[in-house]
Design an enzyme around this catalytic site. Structure first.
Site, short mmCIF file in Angstrom:
data_model
loop_
_atom_site.label_atom_id
_atom_site.label_comp_id
_atom_site.label_asym_id
_atom_site.label_seq_id
_atom_site.Cartn_x
_atom_site.Cartn_y
_atom_site.Cartn_z
N CYS A 1 -18.70 -2.53 -18.51
CA CYS A 1 -18.79 -2.30 -17.07
C CYS A 1 -19.88 -3.18 -16.45
CB CYS A 1 -19.09 -0.84 -16.77
SG CYS A 1 -19.23 -0.49 -15.00
N CYS B 1 -17.40 1.86 -20.56
CA CYS B 1 -18.75 1.63 -20.05
C CYS B 1 -19.43 0.42 -20.69
CB CYS B 1 -19.61 2.87 -20.25
SG CYS B 1 -19.02 4.32 -19.33
N CYS C 1 -25.56 2.29 -12.65
CA CYS C 1 -24.69 3.47 -12.53
C CYS C 1 -25.49 4.76 -12.68
CB CYS C 1 -23.58 3.41 -13.58
SG CYS C 1 -22.55 4.89 -13.63
N TYR D 1 -5.98 6.13 4.55
CA TYR D 1 -6.20 5.10 3.54
C TYR D 1 -5.41 3.84 3.86
CZ TYR D 1 -5.56 2.18 -0.45
OH TYR D 1 -5.48 1.06 -1.24
N GLU E 1 0.83 -1.21 0.00
CA GLU E 1 0.00 0.00 0.00
C GLU E 1 0.86 1.26 0.00
OE1 GLU E 1 -3.02 0.08 -0.63
OE2 GLU E 1 -3.62 -1.99 -0.30
N ASP F 1 -9.54 4.93 -2.13
CA ASP F 1 -8.41 5.46 -2.88
C ASP F 1 -8.95 6.23 -4.09
OD1 ASP F 1 -9.24 3.50 -4.66
OD2 ASP F 1 -7.23 2.67 -4.99
N CYS G 1 -13.46 1.71 -15.17
CA CYS G 1 -13.95 3.06 -14.89
C CYS G 1 -12.78 4.02 -14.75
CB CYS G 1 -14.81 3.05 -13.63
SG CYS G 1 -15.86 4.53 -13.43
#
Length: 287
Positions: A194, A191, A200, A117, A34, A135, A184
């Protein structure tokens, strides 16, 4: 409501085989991944992470390393202060927690260099706690899917609550991140493939485009690299990492033509503890 069932099915089929996603990865391994992945593409992080976890498999191992070893091993990941903060973090884990990465978010937040985070990511992805992890990718996906905003919204206090409402556990959090990274995306979302397109909010609103003002603000938030002090700092660090002995300033002067900018970058490295100037005017990595 976002179709998380469809998202998880998609994730099962499209999850990238990142090395730290191995079920045997320790909490320390997750924490390193991370920190390394902050503002750095995972493609660059993966091989570096593998080397680090093999060399320093525990916080205790890493805490014993010298700062020079740490900075050389960090290589070209960028923002090398992260490496020194991670070193401080390992030392704190050894001192405060007997070498074991804590599972509590507040205890993680109390460690040097660990922000909101990263603390939640470790608690979520290793300790399997259902805490919201936000994030850049998650913020962008939720901004579009929940509120209908195409551009990534600015961080806010309420976004943790929004993410907590739509994520149903650690794997769901990882799926949101993966969707943002692969589908995305910031400029050209895919899209048509997706898995949550049907639910959405941005799609339901007819895919409204951002205003010129919003686009201008977004461009200002993008950090440039070429020609910046950060680029010069990186070039100077390359010389210091490659040297076994302190180097003359003349050896550093050749990396960048602008003397004022070069001097500013060099002494900022000294101020940040990433370089040391000897009494003789030479420079080396901290020990």
């Amino acid at each position: 409501m976002i179709d998380t069932a469809a998202l998880l099915i998609w994730f099962d089929l499209n999850e990238r085989p990142l090395p730290w996603r191995n079920k045997t990865t320790s909490a320390w391994g997750i924490l390193i991944s991370e920190v390394m992945s902050q503002q750095t593409p995972v493609a660059r992080v993966a091989p570096q992470w593998q080397e680090w976890i093999e060399r320093w498999p525990t916080p205790a191992d890493f805490a014993k390393a010298s700062k020079a070893e740490v900075l050389r091993a960090w290589g070209k990941l960028g923002y090398p202060r992260r490496a020194l903060r991670l070193h401080e973090c390992a030392q704190a884990i050894v001192k405060r927690h007997d070498g074991a990465v804590p599972s509590d978010v507040d205890e993680l937040l109390a460690l040097p260099g660990i922000g909101a985070y990263t603390a939640r990511a470790v608690a979520c992805f290793h300790f399997q706690q259902n805490v919201p992890v936000v994030d850049t990718n998650v913020r962008r996906v939720c901004g579009r899917a929940v509120t209908g905003q195409f551009l990534q919204p600015q961080p806010s206090a309420k976004e943790l609550g929004q993410v907590a409402e739509v994520t149903t556990g650690p794997r769901c959090s990882a799926a949101f991140m993966e969707l943002g990274a692969l589908v995305c995306t910031a400029k050209s979302p895919k899209c048509d493939i997706c898995p949550i397109r049907r639910t959405c909010q941005w799609q339901k609103l007819g895919c409204p485009q951002p205003s010129e003002e919003d686009l201008s603000k977004a461009k200002k938030r993008v950090q440039k690299f070429t020609g910046t002090d950060r680029q010069v700092r990186g070039l100077l660090m390359d010389v210091l990492r490659a040297a076994d002995d302190p180097v003359e300033k003349s050896q550093l002067d050749v990396v960048w033509p602008d003397a004022a900018q070069r001097s500013r970058a060099l002494f900022s490295l000294v101020e940040d503890g990433l370089a040391v100037q000897t009494d003789a005017g030479k420079f080396h990595l901290p020990q």
